[in-house]
Design an enzyme around this catalytic site. Structure first.
Site, PDB file in Angstrom:
ATOM      1  N   HIS A 110       0.994  -1.395  -0.004  1.00  0.00           N
ATOM      2  CA  HIS A 110       0.011   0.121  -0.192  1.00  0.00           C
ATOM      3  C   HIS A 110       0.849   1.184  -0.053  1.00  0.00           C
ATOM      4  O   HIS A 110       0.328   2.694  -0.280  1.00  0.00           O
ATOM      5  CB  HIS A 110      -0.973   0.196   1.460  1.00  0.00           C
ATOM      6  CG  HIS A 110      -0.134   0.204   2.483  1.00  0.00           C
ATOM      7  ND1 HIS A 110       0.376  -0.889   3.182  1.00  0.00           N
ATOM      8  CD2 HIS A 110       0.019   1.160   3.306  1.00  0.00           C
ATOM      9  CE1 HIS A 110       0.842  -0.538   4.428  1.00  0.00           C
ATOM     10  NE2 HIS A 110       0.569   0.859   4.264  1.00  0.00           N
ATOM     11  N   HIS A 174       4.115  10.155  11.798  1.00  0.00           N
ATOM     12  CA  HIS A 174       3.532   9.325  12.525  1.00  0.00           C
ATOM     13  C   HIS A 174       4.452   7.957  13.035  1.00  0.00           C
ATOM     14  O   HIS A 174       5.436   8.027  12.496  1.00  0.00           O
ATOM     15  CB  HIS A 174       2.558   8.309  11.743  1.00  0.00           C
ATOM     16  CG  HIS A 174       3.066   7.831  10.357  1.00  0.00           C
ATOM     17  ND1 HIS A 174       3.763   8.606   9.352  1.00  0.00           N
ATOM     18  CD2 HIS A 174       2.788   6.680   9.845  1.00  0.00           C
ATOM     19  CE1 HIS A 174       4.084   7.841   8.521  1.00  0.00           C
ATOM     20  NE2 HIS A 174       3.618   6.477   8.679  1.00  0.00           N
TER      21      HIS A 174
END
Length: 299
Positions: A110, A174
């Site tokens: 992804h 993140h």
């Protein structure tokens, strides 16, 4: 044209689309701009989450063939990679002292697929050259070096005289627990367990101040990315090393940039952003396309 966008497995979990409304709207706007631009070729700078490259991890790899892994809702099928462009590009980069690896068979996760599907659609759709940048497995090269790489890619492909879309996928701030873990080669089931155990703590590791400063650099001082360092990224978490893909794409396109959307999404444990070539620059750069199918003008 340039588009850089965050990706996140959290979007797949959010089946009711309860979170990330600002980011989703930004992706919709970027997709509209891409459709209007009608690229002949996409050059996609992406990362890998320790799936495709585990035992051998190149710093930079140019794909001459690739499939979609289909993880986390990303597309399956084969990317339409024009090897007759990708191979000479890799050769030229090697001649310019960029130590690239040529990959002839790989399934991309992804880190490529989610943003490809958001901006373009199902595979294959448009000819694309995937360029992998190691953003996850230490030791990591300097991000500033990837500015030089992107600039060289842009200079090489500008000679084609075609409508090229440069994409960078990943970031912003993140720190996924599975990337913080030292062990590579986790199964998807093991990843889920690790990430679920650390999800609450990861929500607090988004750094909106860092994200906003990075976005300002892209819009107002992109040349400063040439001196960006690993230490500059550390405050944004291990996942923020994916902004290497943004740095390369911005350098390749060398267009005026603007932020389309930014939103910290705690449920996705990520600062989610979308930047594109500015709307004014897009209007002035090219006349409207005269072909309806970009594949009919394949390089």
């Amino acid at each position: 044209m340039v588009v850089c966008a965050s990706h996140s497995p959290g979007m797949l979990r959010d089946t009711g689309e309860e979170d990330g409304a600002t980011f989703r709207a930004g992706i919709d706007e970027a997709r509209r701009r891409v459709a209007d631009f009608a690229p002949d070729l996409v050059v996609f700078f992406g990362s890998d989450h320790r799936r495709a490259f585990v035992d051998s991890v190149p710093a930079i790899a140019v794909m001459v063939a690739a499939d979609g892994l289909g993880d986390l809702g990303s597309p399956t099928g084969s990317y339409d990679v024009p090897a007759d462009i990708a191979e000479p590009l890799a050769a030229s980069l090697l001649e310019q002292d960029f130590d690239v690896t040529v990959v002839r068979k790989v399934a991309l996760d992804h880190g490529f697929g989610q943003t490809y599907s958001h901006l373009i659609g199902d595979l294959p759709t448009v000819p694309v050259i995937p360029i992998y940048l190691n953003c996850a497995t230490p030791p990591l090269g300097g991000p500033g070096r990837l500015y030089a790489l992107g600039r060289r890619v842009g200079e090489e492909l500008a000679r084609l005289g075609k409508r090229v879309l440069y994409v960078g996928s990943g970031g912003l701030s993140h720190s996924p627990p599975s990337l913080e873990a030292a062990a590579a080669g986790l199964s998807d089931e093991e990843r889920i367990k690790v990430n679920e155990a650390g999800r609450a703590a990861a929500k607090d590791k988004i750094n909106p101040d860092w994200d906003q400063q990075f976005l300002k650099r892209i819009a107002h001082d992109p040349e400063s990315l040439a001196t960006f360092t690993n230490d500059d990224i550390v405050p944004a978490g291990v996942g923020a090393h994916e902004v290497r893909t943004w740095i390369a794409a911005v350098a390749a396109g060398a267009t005026p940039m603007e932020t389309v959307a930014y939103e910290p999404v705690p449920e996705w444990i990520t600062g989610m952003g979308v930047v594109t070539t500015s709307a004014d620059a897009l209007r002035s750069a090219w006349p409207p396309p005269t072909i309806s199918d970009p594949r009919s003008n394949r390089l």
